[in-house]
Design an enzyme around this catalytic site. Sequence first.
Site, short mmCIF file in Angstrom:
data_model
loop_
_atom_site.label_atom_id
_atom_site.label_comp_id
_atom_site.label_asym_id
_atom_site.label_seq_id
_atom_site.Cartn_x
_atom_site.Cartn_y
_atom_site.Cartn_z
CE LYS A 1 -4.38 2.25 63.68
NZ LYS A 1 -3.36 1.85 64.72
CE LYS B 1 -1.53 -4.72 61.85
NZ LYS B 1 -0.51 -4.37 62.55
CE LYS C 1 4.55 1.51 64.38
NZ LYS C 1 3.97 0.17 64.61
P1 ATP Z 1 0.83 -0.97 62.45
O1 ATP Z 1 0.28 -0.06 61.00
O2 ATP Z 1 2.21 -1.70 62.23
O3 ATP Z 1 -0.35 -1.89 62.73
P2 ATP Z 1 0.22 1.30 63.88
O4 ATP Z 1 0.79 2.56 63.12
O5 ATP Z 1 -1.06 1.03 63.77
O6 ATP Z 1 1.10 0.04 63.59
P3 ATP Z 1 0.72 0.49 66.59
O7 ATP Z 1 2.37 0.18 66.48
O8 ATP Z 1 -0.01 -0.54 66.19
O9 ATP Z 1 0.64 1.70 65.42
O10 ATP Z 1 0.32 1.34 67.66
C1 ATP Z 1 1.26 1.87 68.62
C2 ATP Z 1 0.76 2.63 69.71
O11 ATP Z 1 -0.07 3.82 69.25
C3 ATP Z 1 -0.77 1.89 70.14
O12 ATP Z 1 -0.91 2.16 71.61
C4 ATP Z 1 -1.88 2.43 69.34
O13 ATP Z 1 -3.16 2.31 69.94
C5 ATP Z 1 -1.55 4.07 69.01
N1 ATP Z 1 -1.85 4.34 67.81
C6 ATP Z 1 -1.28 3.77 66.60
N2 ATP Z 1 -1.81 4.52 65.61
C7 ATP Z 1 -2.84 5.48 66.00
C8 ATP Z 1 -3.76 6.55 65.60
N3 ATP Z 1 -3.64 6.61 64.50
N4 ATP Z 1 -4.31 7.39 66.65
C9 ATP Z 1 -3.95 7.05 68.06
N5 ATP Z 1 -3.36 6.14 68.36
C10 ATP Z 1 -2.76 5.40 67.65
#
Ligand code: ATP
Length: 409
Positions: free
Chosen positions: A199, A117, A202
Amino acid sequence: MEEAAHKKIIFSGIQPSGDLTLGSYMGAIKNWVALSDEYECYYCIVDMHAITVRQVPADLRRRALSQLAQYIACGLDPKKNTLFIQSHVPAHAQLGWVLDCYTMFGELSRMTQFKDKSSKNADNINAGLFTYPALMAADILLYQTDLVPVGGDQKQHVEICRDIAMRFNNIYGDVFTIPEPYIPPTGARIMSLTSPENKMSKSDKDPGGCIYIMQSPDDIMRCFKRAVTDSETGHCVYACPEKLGVTNLMQIYSVCTGKTMDEIEAEFDGMGYGAFKPAVGEAVVETLRPIREEAERLMKDKAYLEDILRDGAERAAYAANRELIYGALTDMGYACARPDGAFYLFLKSPEPDARAFCRRAMDYDILLVPGDDFGCPGYARLAYCVARSQLQRSLPAFRKLAESYGLSK
Ligand code: ATP
Ligand code: LTN
């Protein structure tokens, strides 16, 4: 909620930093639903974590409410689960600060999410981004959590939470439950459809790589038809490390249909990606359709959603304050006299282990704090602390507990 008192505890949360993705559904929320009967669950919208990256206030507000609607639409019953917004329960920030003082600079520097980040937000590498895991540890430890269901990317954060809890316990005794991560066997790491080495996230800038829970079926189908695979033809639907895109699509299909990777390989044997990709798209559309429709319906009833948030915050605050004020803060040596009108009644522990006695008292819904600093070092004493407003409710229970020890007058 009464019978839930004996169940093990789950805490998990998602930041309202963007719209919820298929990744967070498969890696986290789907498992929250599956585990929710067996555990007492706290599912949080962690809006204080979200401000480690700049947010537009109106968007943050809208997303928090929409995220709640999506939690419920995914199957989380607000009567059985405590659904709430992190900033509504100030104990998170309070314990967050305390745990900052028990978290080491070196261990925070090793966090991959911080490195990731801070490279993406080079103009705003703020202290919150760095101490993020200590606040996450506070979220978890406040509720004496046993299990934390998250996607694979959060495993490192649950591990540092365990380290912080053990460090604290080594100093003050058995204060915090040491939580375990729950990472699902399939769907723990859903990858971007356009760059399957990353990954699905969002905050991903590439619109085609990420599927959102609230996205329209047409958009979803378009993204899957354009999903990156490879140039193989003929027998091409099989999983292996070199076929990142295909393996990812198979995983997504597996979570939607419950089929194993072998079954999927057999199902598409001899077919090309032209047939496989739309089939995965269809499976996702049908998985998300009822969730989107129900969330859209719930979003029209803001009063209902706000009631759930009020109720959730009240329940969470009760449990969190019990652990924070009567647990960690007292154990650390903060003075008992409090400006909130709480008052204290001291009694001798009827058994040698004051802490065990305090735990037992919780079954009676009363709060007892072990203490040995009232002039009798080493001699177990208990402080009975209740806020004035809770006194009416707690006194009868206290009498019952005292009677069970033959302590009543
Ligand atoms: P950001 O982009 O704001 O970091 P993010 O999309 O990576 O957000 P988080 O809010 O960090 O999502 O994650 C929410 C939950 O969903 C956490 O438990 C995370 O491990 C899970 N998660 C997020 N993205 C994935 C993914 N691509 N595959 C599996 N689990 C996920
Ligand atoms: N860091 C998590 C969100 C989060 C969380 C938590 C998850 C904040 N506090 C407590 C589980 C338990 C993320 O998904 N980025």
